[in-house]
Design a protein around this motif. Sequence first.
Motif, mmCIF file in Angstrom:
data_model
loop_
_atom_site.group_PDB
_atom_site.id
_atom_site.type_symbol
_atom_site.label_atom_id
_atom_site.label_comp_id
_atom_site.label_asym_id
_atom_site.label_seq_id
_atom_site.Cartn_x
_atom_site.Cartn_y
_atom_site.Cartn_z
ATOM 1 N N GLU A 22 -21.054 -9.619 64.741
ATOM 2 C CA GLU A 22 -20.587 -8.552 65.630
ATOM 3 C C GLU A 22 -21.752 -7.919 66.379
ATOM 4 O OE1 GLU A 22 -16.664 -6.827 63.347
ATOM 5 O OE2 GLU A 22 -18.644 -6.377 62.489
ATOM 6 N N LEU A 23 -22.859 -7.702 65.679
ATOM 7 C CA LEU A 23 -24.044 -7.144 66.323
ATOM 8 C C LEU A 23 -24.543 -8.066 67.421
ATOM 9 C CD1 LEU A 23 -26.297 -5.063 66.611
ATOM 10 C CD2 LEU A 23 -27.488 -6.213 64.721
ATOM 11 N N ALA A 24 -24.604 -9.345 67.124
ATOM 12 C CA ALA A 24 -25.061 -10.322 68.119
ATOM 13 C C ALA A 24 -24.176 -10.284 69.358
ATOM 14 C CB ALA A 24 -25.074 -11.720 67.513
ATOM 15 N N ARG A 25 -22.884 -10.284 69.145
ATOM 16 C CA ARG A 25 -21.939 -10.266 70.265
ATOM 17 C C ARG A 25 -22.074 -8.973 71.069
ATOM 18 N NH1 ARG A 25 -17.324 -11.096 67.649
ATOM 19 N NH2 ARG A 25 -16.948 -8.879 67.405
ATOM 20 N N ASP A 26 -22.127 -7.843 70.371
ATOM 21 C CA ASP A 26 -22.199 -6.542 71.030
ATOM 22 C C ASP A 26 -23.506 -6.364 71.807
ATOM 23 O OD1 ASP A 26 -20.938 -3.908 71.456
ATOM 24 O OD2 ASP A 26 -22.693 -3.175 70.355
ATOM 25 N N ALA A 27 -24.604 -6.838 71.225
ATOM 26 C CA ALA A 27 -25.914 -6.665 71.846
ATOM 27 C C ALA A 27 -26.228 -7.743 72.878
ATOM 28 C CB ALA A 27 -27.000 -6.653 70.766
ATOM 29 N N GLY A 28 -25.473 -8.834 72.857
ATOM 30 C CA GLY A 28 -25.761 -9.927 73.778
ATOM 31 C C GLY A 28 -27.007 -10.698 73.391
ATOM 32 N N ILE A 29 -27.219 -10.790 72.083
ATOM 33 C CA ILE A 29 -28.370 -11.504 71.516
ATOM 34 C C ILE A 29 -27.810 -12.611 70.637
ATOM 35 C CG2 ILE A 29 -30.396 -11.280 70.011
ATOM 36 C CD1 ILE A 29 -30.469 -8.299 70.773
ATOM 37 N N THR A 30 -28.473 -13.737 70.564
ATOM 38 C CA THR A 30 -27.950 -14.837 69.755
ATOM 39 C C THR A 30 -27.910 -14.468 68.273
ATOM 40 O OG1 THR A 30 -30.096 -15.890 69.373
ATOM 41 C CG2 THR A 30 -28.878 -16.547 71.379
ATOM 42 N N ALA A 33 -31.202 -15.185 66.594
ATOM 43 C CA ALA A 33 -32.233 -14.157 66.765
ATOM 44 C C ALA A 33 -31.991 -12.992 65.810
ATOM 45 C CB ALA A 33 -32.278 -13.671 68.203
ATOM 46 N N ILE A 34 -30.730 -12.570 65.689
ATOM 47 C CA ILE A 34 -30.392 -11.478 64.763
ATOM 48 C C ILE A 34 -30.793 -11.864 63.347
ATOM 49 C CG2 ILE A 34 -28.512 -10.123 63.748
ATOM 50 C CD1 ILE A 34 -29.046 -9.351 66.663
ATOM 51 N N SER A 35 -30.496 -13.083 62.963
ATOM 52 C CA SER A 35 -30.853 -13.573 61.629
ATOM 53 C C SER A 35 -32.367 -13.518 61.409
ATOM 54 C CB SER A 35 -30.333 -14.997 61.455
ATOM 55 O OG SER A 35 -30.676 -15.490 60.191
ATOM 56 N N HIS A 36 -33.128 -13.928 62.405
ATOM 57 C CA HIS A 36 -34.592 -13.875 62.299
ATOM 58 C C HIS A 36 -35.081 -12.433 62.155
ATOM 59 C CE1 HIS A 36 -35.799 -18.037 62.869
ATOM 60 N NE2 HIS A 36 -34.891 -18.150 63.844
ATOM 61 N N TYR A 37 -34.484 -11.517 62.896
ATOM 62 C CA TYR A 37 -34.890 -10.113 62.806
ATOM 63 C C TYR A 37 -34.604 -9.563 61.416
ATOM 64 C CZ TYR A 37 -34.758 -10.321 67.959
ATOM 65 O OH TYR A 37 -34.937 -10.653 69.276
ATOM 66 N N ILE A 38 -33.462 -9.918 60.858
ATOM 67 C CA ILE A 38 -33.068 -9.403 59.547
ATOM 68 C C ILE A 38 -33.918 -10.008 58.435
ATOM 69 C CG2 ILE A 38 -31.173 -9.411 57.864
ATOM 70 C CD1 ILE A 38 -29.313 -8.852 60.260
ATOM 71 N N ARG A 39 -34.313 -11.257 58.601
ATOM 72 C CA ARG A 39 -35.204 -11.895 57.607
ATOM 73 C C ARG A 39 -36.642 -11.429 57.757
ATOM 74 N NH1 ARG A 39 -32.688 -16.867 59.052
ATOM 75 N NH2 ARG A 39 -34.644 -17.471 60.009
ATOM 76 N N GLY A 40 -36.971 -10.858 58.895
ATOM 77 C CA GLY A 40 -38.344 -10.408 59.130
ATOM 78 C C GLY A 40 -39.243 -11.492 59.694
ATOM 79 N N LYS A 51 -31.415 -3.261 73.270
ATOM 80 C CA LYS A 51 -30.037 -3.701 73.048
ATOM 81 C C LYS A 51 -29.607 -3.468 71.601
ATOM 82 C CE LYS A 51 -29.796 -7.377 76.525
ATOM 83 N NZ LYS A 51 -29.657 -8.843 76.680
ATOM 84 N N LEU A 52 -30.497 -3.772 70.657
ATOM 85 C CA LEU A 52 -30.182 -3.552 69.239
ATOM 86 C C LEU A 52 -29.957 -2.072 68.963
ATOM 87 C CD1 LEU A 52 -32.663 -5.923 67.373
ATOM 88 C CD2 LEU A 52 -30.185 -6.110 67.457
ATOM 89 N N ALA A 53 -30.853 -1.241 69.454
ATOM 90 C CA ALA A 53 -30.734 0.202 69.230
ATOM 91 C C ALA A 53 -29.413 0.727 69.789
ATOM 92 C CB ALA A 53 -31.918 0.929 69.856
ATOM 93 N N GLU A 54 -29.071 0.324 71.002
ATOM 94 C CA GLU A 54 -27.820 0.782 71.614
ATOM 95 C C GLU A 54 -26.612 0.317 70.813
ATOM 96 O OE1 GLU A 54 -28.048 -0.668 75.633
ATOM 97 O OE2 GLU A 54 -29.346 0.987 76.269
ATOM 98 N N SER A 55 -26.615 -0.925 70.395
ATOM 99 C CA SER A 55 -25.483 -1.476 69.647
ATOM 100 C C SER A 55 -25.339 -0.841 68.271
ATOM 101 C CB SER A 55 -25.625 -2.989 69.502
ATOM 102 O OG SER A 55 -25.519 -3.601 70.760
ATOM 103 N N LEU A 56 -26.458 -0.438 67.685
ATOM 104 C CA LEU A 56 -26.436 0.165 66.355
ATOM 105 C C LEU A 56 -26.320 1.688 66.405
ATOM 106 C CD1 LEU A 56 -29.131 -2.099 64.685
ATOM 107 C CD2 LEU A 56 -26.683 -2.053 64.135
ATOM 108 N N GLY A 57 -26.291 2.250 67.608
ATOM 109 C CA GLY A 57 -26.130 3.695 67.763
ATOM 110 C C GLY A 57 -27.345 4.480 67.332
ATOM 111 N N THR A 58 -28.524 3.958 67.641
ATOM 112 C CA THR A 58 -29.754 4.625 67.242
ATOM 113 C C THR A 58 -30.770 4.537 68.372
ATOM 114 O OG1 THR A 58 -31.341 4.855 65.416
ATOM 115 C CG2 THR A 58 -30.821 2.600 66.128
#
Length: 70
Positions: A22-30, A33-40, A51-58
């Motif tokens: 859902e985050l990927a879809r909302d942010a327009g990021i693959t 890429a989201i998986s890589h960010y979460i794994r560090g 885009k991440l900040a906007e989608s996550l409301g922060t």
Amino acid sequence: MAREITNRIKELLSANNMSQKELARDAGITESAISHYIRGDRIPRGVNLVKLAESLGTTTDYLLGNSESR
């Protein structure tokens, strides 16, 4: 810094009851890429960070660990 972003993305996903997909879809990021960010493995920069900040409301400052206020 990577650990801070990773932890905060995970925290906000949970708080927003949002999946990585859902985050990927909302942010327009693959999803990859989201998986890589979460794994560090990668740190979001520039437009993707915004885009991440906007989608996550922060803010980008919160994601980067420069602020404790969401």
